[in-house]
Write an enzyme that holds these catalytic residues in place. Structure first.
Site, PDB file in Angstrom:
ATOM      1  CE  LYS A 160       0.174  15.351  -8.880  1.00 32.79           C
ATOM      2  NZ  LYS A 160      -1.188  14.921  -9.120  1.00 32.79           N
ATOM      3  CB  SER A 220      -4.636  26.039  -3.786  1.00 32.24           C
ATOM      4  OG  SER A 220      -3.689  25.231  -3.114  1.00 32.24           O
ATOM      5  CB  CYS A 245      -7.321  30.289 -11.540  1.00 31.65           C
ATOM      6  SG  CYS A 245      -6.624  30.295 -13.181  1.00 31.65           S
ATOM      7  NE  ARG A 276      -9.378  16.758  -5.959  1.00 32.14           N
ATOM      8  CZ  ARG A 276      -9.331  18.017  -5.560  1.00 32.14           C
ATOM      9  NH1 ARG A 276     -10.144  18.909  -6.101  1.00 32.14           N
ATOM     10  NH2 ARG A 276      -8.500  18.379  -4.627  1.00 32.14           N
ATOM     11  CG  PHE A 332     -10.118  19.875  -9.936  1.00 30.59           C
ATOM     12  CD1 PHE A 332     -11.395  20.160 -10.443  1.00 30.59           C
ATOM     13  CD2 PHE A 332      -9.644  20.637  -8.882  1.00 30.59           C
ATOM     14  CE1 PHE A 332     -12.169  21.174  -9.882  1.00 30.59           C
ATOM     15  CE2 PHE A 332     -10.401  21.654  -8.338  1.00 30.59           C
ATOM     16  CZ  PHE A 332     -11.674  21.923  -8.832  1.00 30.59           C
TER      17      PHE A 332
END
Lengths: 498, 498, 498, 498
Positions: free
Chosen positions: D172, D225, D280, D176, D148
Site C-alpha cells: 500500500k 511518522s 527521514c 499522495r 510519500f
C-alpha cells in the site's frame, strides 16, 4: 582461413608468430588458425593487466558489479553466437553448449554479488577502545589457464569473480577451441570493462611457462589434466604464487539395490555419454552393489547406449558429438582395446563408429564395459571418452573402499532411497563433490567446486566462497586512537574568552 | 643433565639417538639435552597420529571442544611452571613469557568455538527439490614446525585449532627451547585428549624433511625465517600438500608530525626492544615524516634506550633479557658493525653489554641508529635483535613507498591523530597486518595472522577464520530424492483391505 | 523453613513482603518460602542492572567471555548441588535434571564465543574512499521470565548470551522451583561477574508487570504458556520493547510404515514420558501412517508404559517423577477424564497412581490413548503431563495436514528410513523444529530454538545466532575522510626551511 | 482526469469506490485521482498473494533471482518515465528523483543475490551421526505500507527482498504520489514475475487497518511518522505478526572545530534542503562545538541558503522543489513562526516564498535558525521541511548528550578530521546510523537501514542482512538415521545365491 586474435589492453591484436590449426571435430577439417603467443606477447598482456590494476582496485565493488550485470545481459543476448562457436570447435551438441554457457553465466551472477561477498569482519573493542577488522584486498594480476572441454564455462568460473574482487586478469584458453572464449571476453569489454582488466592470449607451453614465471602474476587458476596441474602447482608455488590446479577424475556412481533404477539409468546415460565423456565430472564407473542390480542395469543400458543419437555437434536434437581431436579419438579407441585385452566384457563397442556425411569427424560411439576390475587400465585411468565401466561389488562398504582407494577424488554419487546409506556415503567418501541421486554434482555457483586427492592441488576450491578467498588476500587492521584525558575534552571547543 | 622426551601416541618416549644442548641464554650454560629425531622416530609419531585420526574425526566438534575447555583451565593453572621454562630456555622476561602464554591461550579459546566455526552452508532448492550444502572435513594428519622465539604461543596458534577441526597433529618445536612446548602438550593430554591426537617430536632438518616427505602428512604449518619458509612451501607443495609458511619481517612504524609522541615513544620502546627484538612483529624501523619529529623522537628515545633494565629473563621487573644463543649475539653485533661501516649514525651502542653475575649470557644492549637509509644492510635485512633504525622522509607518501618497496610485508603501523592519514595508510600499504597507533598489530585470535609478500607463503593466514579453512577441506554435497508420483503417496500407507 | 532471597546488585536480599510456598512435589510438602517481589523491589533490580550497564558494555567481549569460561567450570563443579535442588523442587529425576543442566551449560559455552559471534560486517569502498561497517551493540537492561519446567536450562538460554553481548539482566524465574536457578546465578557471581550485571527477583504477576512496564527494560525474553506469551508480547511491544515470547506446543511424531519401530518406541517413551511430559518439546501425539504401524506401536508401548519406573525424583534409576503441583496433577487427570468422555480409547490409565511412601506426592502414571481424533480436547490442547495420544492416518500427506492445521508449531519429528519422505516433511511442515528420527529436536546451542505459529511470538528465536541478534541492536557506520589535495600531502612534513 | 489503478493478481483493476486527488505540488493542481481501497479490495489483494504463495515459495531462489535481474534492467531502461512521475507528484527535483531511484535499484541488486543471502547453517555431527541445519523459509503473505517522500525507493527497500526470499507481497503505497510506485510494480510484472506475487492497493487508514487485521498477512513493514509507526507496531504485534515500523527523526550533525568547514557546508546544504527537507535522514540540526565554528558556519550558510535554486521539480538544474501538499506547507510555516516566537534567531526566512509562474505551488524557501535551544518546539519535533537549526555547545560530550537525550535516533553525523573524536562519537552515540564526514549516512543496500529509540519499532532493520531475517523464519532440522549394525551392511547386497 581467419586467424584468431589476442585481446590485450582492450585491443584485438593480430599475432604473426607461431600458430596452430583449430579443427571442427565433426568434419575433421581445420576451420581457423590460432596464434601461439611468444613470451613477449604474454608479457604485453601481463603489462596491460598491471597497468589497469590500480584504478580497477580502487573502483568500489558495487561499481565493478555494474559491469558484471551488463555482462550477464550480453551473454544472454548473444547465446546463439556463442553456442554455435563452442559446438563448431569443440564438437559438443548445441544443447550441451547452451548448458555449459548457462552454468558459466551463473558464475557471473555470483560475481555481481561482489559487495556482499567481499565483506570483512569487524570487532569493536578487541581491547579497551581498540578495534580490529579484516579487509579482503585483491592480489593484483592473476592468470587462468583453461581446458578445451568447457571453453565457455571454465573461464567464466575464474575471471568474473577474480575481476569482481578487484584483480586484473590474463586468460590463456585452450588453443583447440578458442573462438567462443574470445567472443565472451569481447562481450565483457562491450559491457564496459576498462581496458586491460581482462586480457586473453592464446598459446601453448611457452605461454603457460611465461605466466608461471612472471613475477607480476600473483596467482594461477588451472583446470586440465593431473600431470599438468601438478606441474603448475609445483612450479607456481615454487615461485611464491598462490595456485589452485584442478586435474583429472574418475567418477564413480554407486547403485544400491533399493535405487530407482529407471531414474538412475537416465542419469547415467547423460553423465557418462554427455559431451562424449569429455567432462571432469563425467561418470565413467558404475559400481553396482549386488549382481542383481548390475544385471538389471546392463540390460537397461544396452539399448540406450546403442540408440545414442550421434552426429555433428552443430546439428540439433543429438545426444553426443565427436571427440575433440583425432588424437583424442585414437586414445579412447586404444583404451577400449586395452579393456578387451585385459578381460573386461565389452557389451557395446563404439570403435569404428561413422557418421554419414562426416566420415572424417573424430567420432567414437557409446561404449559399455561390464565386469571391469580395479587393476585394469580402463578402471585406473581417466579415459575422457564415451566409455562407461560397470564394476560389481557386494556391499556399500566395498564400493566406498574402491572409491576411497582411487587416485582421484573429484566427483561421485550414490543412487538410493535410503537416508542412512546416503548419509554414510556423504560423510565418509574421500571425494570433494558428492551427489545423492544427482549424477553430476557440480556445485552451483554460490557453493564451490573442487575435488580431493590428486584431482585438485591447492587449499581453496574454484569459484563460490572459496574463489573469493583465493582471489583476495586478507589484511588485518588493529586501531586505537590516543585518548585525550577528561580535561582535554575542552580542547574540542574554542576558548570562549579569546 | 636431563634429556627432553618426545610425546608419541600418548607416551613420553626417550630417544637415544643424536642430540643437542639446550642453553640458558642468561647464563650461557647448557641446561638440558634435546634429542634430534631420526626419520624413523618421526614416522612413529606420524603413524600414531594416523591411527588416532578415524576416531577423533568422528568425535563431534562439541565433544572435541570439551577437551579444549579443560586445556585452557590447565594452562591457566600451570602458568608459573610454563613461564619459568620459557624464560629459562629462551631468555625473555617472565612478564613477556606470561604475555606470550596468554596470547596462546586465546587461541585455545577460539578453538573451543569449534561447533560454531565449523558450520557449513546449506541451501534448500538449488534446483527444484534439490538441496546442497558444504561440509568442512578434517584433512587427516597435519604437522607444525615452530620457531624458538615463541615456544608457547606459536605452537598454540596451530594445533588447538587443527585438532578442534578433527585432525591429528605432529609438532616439531624448536630444538633450542623445547621444554615449555612439551609441558603444554602434556597438559593437553591431561585434559583428556585421546592418545596420538597430538604428538611432539624434537629434531632438526632430518625431522623437518621427514615431515615434508611423508605422504600421510596432508598439511604443514611453519613459522620461521623466509629461506626456510620458502623451502618448506616449495618442497611441501611439490608433494601435493597444503602449506602455510610464515617467514621473516622488517616492520616499519611511521610517525606523523601530528602524532602523540610520548605515546609513540612508549609504544616503540616495547615494540623494538621487547623480547630483545626477537619477534617477527617487532618494530625495527621508525620512519619519521619530517626532521622535526625525527629529532624529537631520537631525543626522547636515547635516555630510555640507555635506561633499559636488562638481565636474566627469569628475574622480575626487567625490560629485556639476552638473545637466544651465542650465534645470535654474534650475528646482531655484526649487523651493528655493518651499520656503522655503512654510515648510519649509531646513537646508542649495545655492543659489549655485560650483566653482572651473568658474564657469559648472550646479552646485547639496546641499540639505536639514526639516519639509516634504504640501501644499508641494517635496513634491508631482519636483524632479530634489540636494534631500532630511524629513517627520515618528507611525506607520508614517501614513507609508504619505502614500506611497499621492501621485500617483507608482515606488520606495520602508523602513529597519527588524523583519520585520513590512517585510512590512506591502511588501504594502500602492502603489508598484511596494520596498526593505527598500535605498534604490534598482532591480530586477536578470532581474526587471523599473516604477512604479505615474502613474509608468508600460502593462500591462508594462520589461526582464526583462515586457520579453520586451512585445516579443513570443503566437501560439497548435492542431493535430490526421486519423487514418488502423487499416486505413490498411497504407498506410505499399508493397503487398507489387506 | 528458609526463605529464598533475591539477588540484586550483587547482594543476597531478604524480602519481608508477600511470599509463597515452594513444594517438594514428590512428598507434597512445602520445603521453602519464596518471596513475591513488589514493584519497588523489581525496580531496585532494574536500577542495579542499569547502574552496571555502562562499565559492562565497555568491557571487551573477550574479557566478558573470561567470566563465562569460569562460570562453565563452576557449573560443572557444582553439578550435584544444582541437580539435587532441581529435582527436589521440580520433581524430575536426577538424571533428567543433569541432562537439563548439561544443555544449559552448552549455552554458556556458546556465549564464551562472544568475540566470534559479535563480529560485524566491514566494507571498504562502499563508494570512493567511503567505508561502512556494522556494529552489534548491547541494548542495555534486558529481562527474562522463565518457567518452572526447566529451572536451570531456560534461564541459561537467556542471560549468559545476553550478558556476553554486553547487556545487564534481570531474571524472574518461576516461583515454584527457584532454588537451583538462584544457586546458578550465585555461581556466576562467584565466577567474577561484576555486581549488578545479573539480578534475580522472585515473584508473580506483579513482578512480571513491573518488568513489562519499566522503560529501562529494553527487551523481554519469555518462555511459558501461550496465553501469557501473547500477553507479554502484546504488552511489551506496545511499550516499544523487543520481545521474544515462547509459548505452548503440541508436538507430533509421525511414524511411517518403513520406520525402525523398536528405535521409534524407545524414542517415544523418553519423549512422551520424560520429565512427566512437562516439556514444551515433549511428544504428545504419535501419528501412525496406516493401521498396521499403529497396531504394532500400541502393542509395543503398552508394556513399556505400564512398566515405567516412577518415584521421588531425587531417587536414582527412575524414569519419571511427579508433576510439579497438585493443581497440575488435577489438570492432567481432568484431561484424561475428558479423553475418555470424548471417545478416545484409554489403553493405559495413569489416574490414581500412588508411590509407596510418597502418598501425598503429585503423581500421575504413564497414560496412553489410542484412536484419538482431532476434535478431541486431548488432541487440541497441551496437556503437559505423561499422556501420549495415538492418532491414525492413511498417508504422510494426511499426517502433515493434521500437523499444519494445529494451532501450535513448536517441534515435530518423523520416523522413517526414506530420504524422500524425510525431505518432504522437513520442507513443508509448518513447525519450527523438526526431527528426522530424532524425537526431541531441540537445536544444539549454536543453532537456535524457536517454534512457529502460536508457539512463538517475535521475529527471532531463542539462543544461538538468533539470540545474538535479539540481544544486540545494529549500528551502521559510514565513514569518509576529507581528502587533502596532492599539494596537501606536503603538510604532513614540517616546513623544510624552519 | 485519469484514476490510478490497483494491481491485483497480475491485473490492473479499476476501483469505483472512494477516491482522493493526487496533486502536482509545483502547480498546486490535482493531476490524477487515486482510489482508496475498501477492506474488500484489500482482501482481494491478500487473496491473490496467498494463492500465488505455494508456487513461488517452491521456485528455487536462483530462479526467483532471474526475475530480479530483469527487473533491474527494466528499471534502468525506464528511468526517465519513472523519474518524471516521481517529480510530478512529489515535487522533488528530477536529479533527486533519479538519485532515489538509483538507491532503490541497489536494493533490487541485493535481492538478486538471493541464493547467497538465503544460505542456512549446516553442522555435521552435532552428536554422533546426528546432523543439524537451519533453513530460512518465507513467511507467506507480507505487506508494506510506504510514505510519500520516497515513492520509488522505500517500496524497493521492501518487496524485492521479500519476494526474493519467497514471500508474496501486498503493497500500500502513499496515496499522495502513487503513480511512480505503480509503474515500477508493473515493470516487475513485465520482468516475468508470476501473477499475484506482487500486488499494489492504494488507500488510506481503511486499507492499512485491513492489512493489520488480516490473519493471512504474516509481517508488516512500515515507513512513516512515529505515531503511525507505533500504532502499526502495537496493533500488528498484538495480532501476532512480525512488524518493523520506521518512524520519525531529528538528525543532528556535529561540527568540530577541526572540521573541513567548506566540505561540511556543502554537505549540510544538500542534507538539510535536498528534497525540501522531506527525508527521514535529512539533517535538521547543526550542532556547533564552540562559537567560532558556529559563527563561521552561519556566515558561510547564509548566502548559500538565500541562493538556493527553487522551482517546479520537473524542471532541470534546481536545488529544491515544493513541499508535497498545502497542508505540509502550512505546517512548516507554522513551525517557523513558533521558532521566532520561542526566541530562536531567524537568519534566513523562507516563509512567503513564491516561484514565478507557479504561484499556487506549495513552496517554502530555505530557512535557517541560529541559537536554537533544546526546549524549543523546532528542536524537539520533526519539521520535515527546508529548515535548518543551528545549536551551539561547548564540547563534543555536550553535543553527544544532546543527541542521546533526543526522542529520536535515526541518523547523525560528525564532521572532524580527528580519528579519536570520530571513534568516540560512533561508539557512544545512541543513534542507529552514523556518518563520519558523511551527512546522510543511509547504509548501502548490502548493509541495513534502521534507527534507534523512537525512530524504529522492531528487532530487525530494513533491507540488507536484517531484511533477509525479517522476511524469513528459521527452521531448525536435526536428523539421524537409524544405523544398521555391521552385519546389516550385507543387506545392501542382494543375496548372491538366491
Amino acid at each position: 582461413m581467419t586467424t584468431v586474435k589476442h585481446l590485450i589492453g582492450g585491443e584485438m591484436i593480430a599475432d604473426t608468430g607461431r600458430s596452430a590449426d583449430v579443427f571442427n571435430p565433426s568434419t575433421g577439417e581445420a576451420v581457423r588458425k590460432v596464434p601461439l603467443a611468444s613470451r613477449a606477447t604474454v608479457q604485453k598482456a601481463i603489462d596491460a593487466a598491471k597497468a589497469a590494476f590500480p584504478a580497477w582496485r580502487n573502483t568500489p565493488p558495487a561499481k565493478r558489479a555494474q559491469v558484471l550485470f551488463r555482462f550477464k545481459q550480453l551473454l544472454e543476448a548473444n547465446e546463439q553466437r556463442i553456442v554455435q562457436l563452442i559446438s563448431e570447435e569443440h564438437g559438443k551438441t548445441i544443447e550441451d553448449a547452451a548448458g555449459e554457457l548457462k552454468r558459466g553465466i551463473e558464475n557471473v551472477e555470483y560475481a555481481t554479488a561482489a559487495p556482499e561477498i567481499l565483506k570483512g569482519e569487524y570487532t569493536r573493542n578487541v581491547g579497551p577502545n581498540i578495534d580490529a577488522w579484516s579487509d579482503f584486498q585483491p592480489l593484483g594480476v592473476v592468470a587462468g589457464i583453461t581446458p578445451f572441454n568447457f571453453p565457455a564455462m571454465v573461464p567464466l568460473w575464474m575471471y568474473p569473480l577474480a575481476i569482481a574482487c578487484g584483480n586484473t586478469f590474463v586468460l590463456k584458453p585452450s588453443e583447440r577451441d578458442p573462438s567462443s572464449t574470445l567472443l565472451i571476453a569481447e562481450l565483457f569489454e562491450e559491457a564496459g570493462l576498462p581496458k586491460g582488466v581482462l586480457n586473453v592470449v592464446h598459446g601453448d607451453k611457452e605461454a603457460v611457462d611465461a605466466l608461471i614465471e612472471a613475477p607480476e602474476v600473483k596467482a594461477l587458476s588451472f583446470v586440465g589434466s593431473t600431470p599438468i596441474a601438478e606441474y603448475i602447482y609445483s612450479e607456481g608455488t615454487k615461485r611464491g604464487k598462490r595456485v589452485q590446479a584442478l586435474g583429472g577424475a574418475k567418477n564413480h556412481a554407486v547403485l544400491m539395490p533399493d535405487c530407482d533404477l529407471d531414474n538412475a539409468v537416465s542419469a547415467l546415460m547423460g553423465a557418462a555419454y554427455g559431451s562424449c565423456g569429455e567432462r571432469c565430472m563425467a561418470i565413467s564407473v558404475a559400481v553396482c552393489v549386488g549382481d542383481q542390480v548390475a544385471d538389471a542395469l546392463v540390460e537397461k543400458l544396452v539399448p540406450q547406449v546403442k540408440g545414442l543419437k550421434i552426429g555433428a555437434g552443430t546439428s540439433c536434437g543429438l545426444d553426443m558429438g565427436p571427440l575433440v581431436t583425432g588424437a583424442a579419438q585414437a586414445k579412447v579407441t586404444g583404451y577400449i582395446d586395452s579393456g578387451v585385452a585385459q578381460g573386461a566384457e565389452l557389451v557395446v563397442d563404439g570403435r569404428g563408429f561413422k557418421v554419414a556425411g562426416h566420415e572424417n569427424g573424430f567420432f567414437v560411439g557409446g561404449t559399455l564395459f561390464d565386469r571391469v576390475t580395479p587393476e585394469m587400465t580402463i578402471y585406473k585411468e581417466e579415459i575422457f571418452g564415451p566409455v562407461l565401466c560397470v564394476v560389481r561389488v557386494n556391499s556399500l562398504e566395498e564400493a566406498m573402499k574402491l572409491i576411497n582407494d582411487h587416485e582421484y577424488g573429484n566427483g561421485t554419487c550414490i543412487f538410493t532411497r535410503d537416508g542412512e546409506a546416503a548419509r554414510l556415503f556423504c560423510d565418509e567418501i574421500e571425494v570433494g563433490m558428492v551427489g545423492v541421486n544427482v549424477p553430476l554434482p557440480v556445485p552451483v555457483a554460490y557453493h564451490s567446486f573442487g575435488g580431493w586427492k590428486r584431482s585438485l592441488f591447492g587449499d581453496l576450491h574454484a569459484y563460490g566462497p572459496d574463489g573469493v578467498r583465493f582471489y583476495t588476500k586478507r589484511k588485518a587492521i588493529t586501531q586505537r586512537w590516543p585518548q585525550r584525558k577528561s580535561h582535554e575534552a575542552a580542547q574540542f571547543a574554542f576558548p570562549s574568552n579569546s
